[in-house]
Design an enzyme around this catalytic site. Structure first.
Site, PDB file in Angstrom:
ATOM      1  N   ASN A   9       9.814  -1.530   2.764  1.00 16.60           N
ATOM      2  CA  ASN A   9       9.584  -2.584   1.782  1.00 16.60           C
ATOM      3  C   ASN A   9       8.228  -3.247   1.944  1.00 16.60           C
ATOM      4  O   ASN A   9       7.655  -3.741   0.968  1.00 16.60           O
ATOM      5  CB  ASN A   9      10.688  -3.643   1.877  1.00 16.60           C
ATOM      6  CG  ASN A   9      12.016  -3.142   1.369  1.00 16.60           C
ATOM      7  OD1 ASN A   9      12.158  -2.791   0.211  1.00 16.60           O
ATOM      8  ND2 ASN A   9      13.005  -3.077   2.259  1.00 16.60           N
ATOM      9  N   ILE A  12       3.978   1.364   4.455  1.00 13.50           N
ATOM     10  CA  ILE A  12       4.200   2.807   4.489  1.00 13.50           C
ATOM     11  C   ILE A  12       3.642   3.292   5.824  1.00 13.50           C
ATOM     12  O   ILE A  12       2.442   3.155   6.088  1.00 13.50           O
ATOM     13  CB  ILE A  12       3.487   3.518   3.326  1.00 13.50           C
ATOM     14  CG1 ILE A  12       4.015   3.005   1.981  1.00 13.50           C
ATOM     15  CG2 ILE A  12       3.661   5.025   3.428  1.00 13.50           C
ATOM     16  CD1 ILE A  12       3.230   3.522   0.786  1.00 13.50           C
ATOM     17  N   THR A  13       4.513   3.828   6.670  1.00 11.23           N
ATOM     18  CA  THR A  13       4.097   4.299   7.991  1.00 11.23           C
ATOM     19  C   THR A  13       4.009   5.818   7.976  1.00 11.23           C
ATOM     20  O   THR A  13       4.950   6.497   7.554  1.00 11.23           O
ATOM     21  CB  THR A  13       5.075   3.831   9.072  1.00 11.23           C
ATOM     22  OG1 THR A  13       5.219   2.407   9.006  1.00 11.23           O
ATOM     23  CG2 THR A  13       4.571   4.220  10.453  1.00 11.23           C
ATOM     24  N   ASP A 109      16.286   5.058   5.419  1.00 10.26           N
ATOM     25  CA  ASP A 109      15.630   4.579   6.635  1.00 10.26           C
ATOM     26  C   ASP A 109      16.620   4.416   7.781  1.00 10.26           C
ATOM     27  O   ASP A 109      16.318   4.724   8.936  1.00 10.26           O
ATOM     28  CB  ASP A 109      14.899   3.258   6.359  1.00 10.26           C
ATOM     29  CG  ASP A 109      15.811   2.170   5.795  1.00 10.26           C
ATOM     30  OD1 ASP A 109      16.847   2.508   5.158  1.00 10.26           O
ATOM     31  OD2 ASP A 109      15.486   0.979   5.967  1.00 10.26           O
TER      32      ASP A 109
END
Length: 257
Positions: A9, A12-13, A109
């Site tokens: 949320n 962005i990894t 996730d």
């Protein structure tokens, strides 16, 4: 090489794996709207700055809780990297069996974190992820996702506090030297951080009590997880790359490796 992309949320990894070796991690903000070209160019730039040859990226996997970015992100990967990413979701082999009342409501996730924790550390395991929300997910010794708890994350609580109270300032989230604060900023920090520590310990104890898993491992991840893990003995392991490793493991299972 494999490109793993966790769309949260807030951030962005990204992770780049060569086999089991994590070569680099990178971050983009989720809040910014991007076209497929902007995604492609941003990813190329990040890889170049991290000295990774983009032509070596042969596949990608995405876990997302923000569906609105998927069209542009997938098109950017196809256009600039010539890969069709695997997206974690229904029909994808994860190695984790969800036995909650409504499995479709469990976010990708959380499944990815559960897979990472179970296959790296075994079960039963309680997985804590300190992100926009703080989540606690229980996986048994058979790899079954039994239950989950969801609470507001530290940054979410801080934003609610400053947003609803006109005279309270925005603050850095860190643990003050002592809980007996003598001014506003440290009093807010004390409430947020010590409150999170107390919540974490209480929930871990209640999960042990209700599940009967007295010897379960407790594994934490997420941006602010290291700060909380350092303050309690009830968290056994802090693994900053748990989500990325979980995505790699799911990719390997799906591809039959």
């Amino acid at each position: 090489m494999l490109l793993t992309i966790d769309v949260g949320n807030t951030n962005i990894t990204l992770g780049v794996f060569d086999g089991e070796n994590l070569l680099s991690t990178m971050r983009l903000t989720t809040k910014m709207s991007r076209t497929s070209d902007e995604f492609g160019i941003s990813l190329r730039s990040l890889l170049r700055e991290n000295r990774i040859d983009q032509t070596q990226i042969k596949d990608a996997i995405i876990s997302t809780v923000v569906p609105s970015v998927m069209h542009s992100l997938k098109n950017g990967l196809f256009k600039y990297f010539h890969v069709e990413p695997l997206v974690v979701g229904p029909g994808v082999k994860t190695g984790i069996k969800i036995v909650t009342e409504n499995p479709n409501q469990i976010g990708a996730d959380r499944v990815v974190d559960a897979a990472g924790a179970y296959f790296k550390y075994g079960g039963p395991v309680l997985v804590l992820d300190f992100g926009t929300a703080t989540t606690y997910d229980l996986v048994d010794e058979k790899g079954q996702f039994l239950a989950g708890i969801t609470a507001p994350g530290l940054r979410t609580c801080a934003k609610a506090l400053t947003g609803e109270a006109a005279q309270l300032p925005e603050i850095e989230i860190k643990k003050p030297d002592k809980i007996l604060a003598r001014e506003t900023i440290s009093s807010m920090q004390a409430g947020l951080v010590y409150g999170q520590i107390g919540q974490t310990e209480y929930i871990i104890d209640k999960v042990r009590e209700e599940s009967g898993y007295k010897n379960m491992k407790v594994v934490a991840t997420g941006g602010l997880g290291s700060m909380i893990a350092a303050e309690t003995k009830k968290i056994d392991i802090y693994d900053a790359n748990l989500t990325l490793d979980g995505m790699r493991l799911i990719y390997e299972k799906q591809r039959g490796r």
